[in-house]
Design a protein around this motif. Structure first.
Motif, PDB file in Angstrom:
ATOM      1  N   ILE A 169       0.848  -1.185   0.000  1.00 44.82           N
ATOM      2  CA  ILE A 169       0.000   0.000   0.000  1.00 44.82           C
ATOM      3  C   ILE A 169       0.885   1.236   0.000  1.00 44.82           C
ATOM      4  O   ILE A 169       1.515   1.562   1.002  1.00 44.82           O
ATOM      5  N   SER A 170       0.927   1.902  -1.138  1.00 44.01           N
ATOM      6  CA  SER A 170       1.670   3.141  -1.270  1.00 44.01           C
ATOM      7  C   SER A 170       0.661   4.293  -1.300  1.00 44.01           C
ATOM      8  O   SER A 170      -0.468   4.146  -0.851  1.00 44.01           O
ATOM      9  N   SER A 171       1.087   5.416  -1.842  1.00 46.90           N
ATOM     10  CA  SER A 171       0.254   6.615  -1.792  1.00 46.90           C
ATOM     11  C   SER A 171       0.486   7.501  -3.008  1.00 46.90           C
ATOM     12  O   SER A 171       1.582   7.513  -3.574  1.00 46.90           O
ATOM     13  N   ALA A 172      -0.523   8.272  -3.346  1.00 46.49           N
ATOM     14  CA  ALA A 172      -0.378   9.283  -4.401  1.00 46.49           C
ATOM     15  C   ALA A 172       0.620  10.353  -3.995  1.00 46.49           C
ATOM     16  O   ALA A 172       1.085  11.122  -4.834  1.00 46.49           O
ATOM     17  N   ALA A 173       0.991  10.383  -2.711  1.00 43.75           N
ATOM     18  CA  ALA A 173       1.975  11.359  -2.224  1.00 43.75           C
ATOM     19  C   ALA A 173       3.332  11.190  -2.911  1.00 43.75           C
ATOM     20  O   ALA A 173       4.148  12.111  -2.897  1.00 43.75           O
ATOM     21  N   VAL A 174       3.574  10.043  -3.537  1.00 46.48           N
ATOM     22  CA  VAL A 174       4.860   9.828  -4.223  1.00 46.48           C
ATOM     23  C   VAL A 174       5.020  10.749  -5.436  1.00 46.48           C
ATOM     24  O   VAL A 174       6.132  11.048  -5.848  1.00 46.48           O
ATOM     25  N   TYR A 175       3.905  11.195  -5.995  1.00 45.72           N
ATOM     26  CA  TYR A 175       3.958  12.011  -7.211  1.00 45.72           C
ATOM     27  C   TYR A 175       4.319  13.470  -6.942  1.00 45.72           C
ATOM     28  O   TYR A 175       4.816  14.154  -7.829  1.00 45.72           O
ATOM     29  N   ILE A 206      -2.971  12.083 -13.194  1.00 45.60           N
ATOM     30  CA  ILE A 206      -1.709  11.387 -12.925  1.00 45.60           C
ATOM     31  C   ILE A 206      -1.754   9.943 -13.418  1.00 45.60           C
ATOM     32  O   ILE A 206      -2.667   9.182 -13.083  1.00 45.60           O
ATOM     33  N   LYS A 207      -0.728   9.579 -14.180  1.00 45.17           N
ATOM     34  CA  LYS A 207      -0.537   8.202 -14.621  1.00 45.17           C
ATOM     35  C   LYS A 207       0.642   7.606 -13.857  1.00 45.17           C
ATOM     36  O   LYS A 207       1.521   8.334 -13.385  1.00 45.17           O
ATOM     37  N   GLU A 208       0.683   6.294 -13.785  1.00 41.18           N
ATOM     38  CA  GLU A 208       1.752   5.608 -13.058  1.00 41.18           C
ATOM     39  C   GLU A 208       3.128   5.887 -13.645  1.00 41.18           C
ATOM     40  O   GLU A 208       4.137   5.737 -12.950  1.00 41.18           O
ATOM     41  N   THR A 209       3.167   6.294 -14.891  1.00 38.08           N
ATOM     42  CA  THR A 209       4.447   6.559 -15.559  1.00 38.08           C
ATOM     43  C   THR A 209       5.014   7.947 -15.243  1.00 38.08           C
ATOM     44  O   THR A 209       6.146   8.247 -15.627  1.00 38.08           O
ATOM     45  N   PHE A 210       4.244   8.781 -14.557  1.00 37.86           N
ATOM     46  CA  PHE A 210       4.717  10.135 -14.229  1.00 37.86           C
ATOM     47  C   PHE A 210       5.910  10.059 -13.282  1.00 37.86           C
ATOM     48  O   PHE A 210       6.051   9.108 -12.510  1.00 37.86           O
ATOM     49  N   SER A 211       6.750  11.072 -13.329  1.00 37.20           N
ATOM     50  CA  SER A 211       7.906  11.130 -12.444  1.00 37.20           C
ATOM     51  C   SER A 211       7.451  11.252 -10.989  1.00 37.20           C
ATOM     52  O   SER A 211       6.390  11.785 -10.697  1.00 37.20           O
ATOM     53  N   LEU A 212       8.296  10.719 -10.104  1.00 37.97           N
ATOM     54  CA  LEU A 212       8.005  10.782  -8.673  1.00 37.97           C
ATOM     55  C   LEU A 212       8.774  11.946  -8.075  1.00 37.97           C
ATOM     56  O   LEU A 212       9.974  12.090  -8.284  1.00 37.97           O
ATOM     57  N   ASN A 213       8.037  12.790  -7.345  1.00 41.83           N
ATOM     58  CA  ASN A 213       8.644  13.979  -6.756  1.00 41.83           C
ATOM     59  C   ASN A 213       7.919  14.338  -5.459  1.00 41.83           C
ATOM     60  O   ASN A 213       7.267  15.366  -5.373  1.00 41.83           O
ATOM     61  N   PRO A 214       8.040  13.460  -4.448  1.00 41.56           N
ATOM     62  CA  PRO A 214       7.307  13.708  -3.204  1.00 41.56           C
ATOM     63  C   PRO A 214       7.735  15.014  -2.538  1.00 41.56           C
ATOM     64  O   PRO A 214       8.887  15.433  -2.678  1.00 41.56           O
ATOM     65  N   ILE A 215       6.792  15.629  -1.842  1.00 43.02           N
ATOM     66  CA  ILE A 215       7.077  16.925  -1.210  1.00 43.02           C
ATOM     67  C   ILE A 215       7.119  16.832   0.314  1.00 43.02           C
ATOM     68  O   ILE A 215       7.219  17.843   0.996  1.00 43.02           O
ATOM     69  N   GLY A 270       5.748  10.899   1.639  1.00 37.14           N
ATOM     70  CA  GLY A 270       5.928  10.521   0.242  1.00 37.14           C
ATOM     71  C   GLY A 270       7.294   9.920  -0.016  1.00 37.14           C
ATOM     72  O   GLY A 270       7.427   8.933  -0.750  1.00 37.14           O
ATOM     73  N   ASP A 271       8.325  10.507   0.597  1.00 36.86           N
ATOM     74  CA  ASP A 271       9.692   9.968   0.459  1.00 36.86           C
ATOM     75  C   ASP A 271       9.762   8.523   0.946  1.00 36.86           C
ATOM     76  O   ASP A 271      10.378   7.664   0.313  1.00 36.86           O
ATOM     77  N   SER A 272       9.134   8.259   2.104  1.00 30.61           N
ATOM     78  CA  SER A 272       9.188   6.905   2.676  1.00 30.61           C
ATOM     79  C   SER A 272       8.478   5.893   1.771  1.00 30.61           C
ATOM     80  O   SER A 272       8.907   4.746   1.648  1.00 30.61           O
ATOM     81  N   LYS A 273       7.404   6.330   1.122  1.00 34.07           N
ATOM     82  CA  LYS A 273       6.681   5.435   0.211  1.00 34.07           C
ATOM     83  C   LYS A 273       7.521   5.121  -1.033  1.00 34.07           C
ATOM     84  O   LYS A 273       7.559   3.974  -1.489  1.00 34.07           O
TER      85      LYS A 273
END
Length: 191
Positions: free
Chosen positions: A14-20, A27-36, A40-43
């Motif tokens: 179980i992750s989170s949309a916070a990763v984006y 948002i698509k799964e292929t988008f870059s990850l840029n947690p704020i 989000g970083d931990s996920k």
């Protein structure tokens, strides 16, 4: 180590949309990850650990990036609004309330987990777990109570909306519970 020792064949995480982080589009799964934030970083860190483990030990995985989950839980934003309504406390709408969110009811989340568990083919995928349907925070609040006030806006993402194309195609899953039906279920508990 426990998965390896017990010959586990599939991990569901179980992750989170916070990763984006903050995105302006659906948002698509292929988008870059840029947690704020640290959450989000931990996920992101845990997702990477799972992918590396799965690759090294030939284990299947299914990562669910959950968007705005709601259900009956005291820390859930919907329940907090209902609690404020019951206590006759005005709910604060941030600015004009046009912030877009993608709310998904807990039963739909559980249904997606079941689909992943039952999936018989090899799988090493990450999915958005959401509805793909936008609703403004102002509209959500107005569906719950007439006792609200607008407050000066505080910074927050303008839109958090996900695409469900991948999960529909791979797991043949789609959400069944509309926002109105989900709200009705929770309101009944609060009566």
């Amino acid at each position: 180590k426990i998965c390896k020792k017990n010959n586990i064949k599939k991990i569901i995480y179980i992750s989170s949309a916070a990763v984006y982080g903050i995105k302006q589009k659906k948002i698509k799964e292929t988008f870059s990850l840029n947690p704020i934030n640290v959450y989000g970083d931990s996920k992101v860190l845990t997702e990477n650990l799972i992918k590396n483990f799965a690759k090294k030990h030939n284990v299947d995985y299914c990562i669910f990036r959950i968007f705005n989950a709601y259900g009956f839980h005291k820390n859930n934003i919907i329940c907090k609004f209902l609690d404020m309504k019951n206590k006759n406390i005005p709910v604060k709408i941030n600015g004009n309330g046009d912030q877009i969110r993608d709310f998904i009811y807990i039963n739909d989340i559980i249904d997606a987990f079941k689909s992943a568990i039952k999936f018989k083919k090899k799988i090493k995928k990450t999915f958005n777990l959401c509805t793909g349907k936008p609703i403004s925070m102002g509209k959500i609040i107005k569906k719950i109570t007439n006792n609200y006030i607008h407050v000066d806006p505080i910074p927050e993402p303008k839109s958090i909306l996900g695409s469900i194309t991948s999960i529909k195609k791979t797991l043949n899953w789609k959400p069944k519970i509309s926002i109105d039906e989900g709200l009705s279920k929770i309101k009944n508990i609060y009566k």
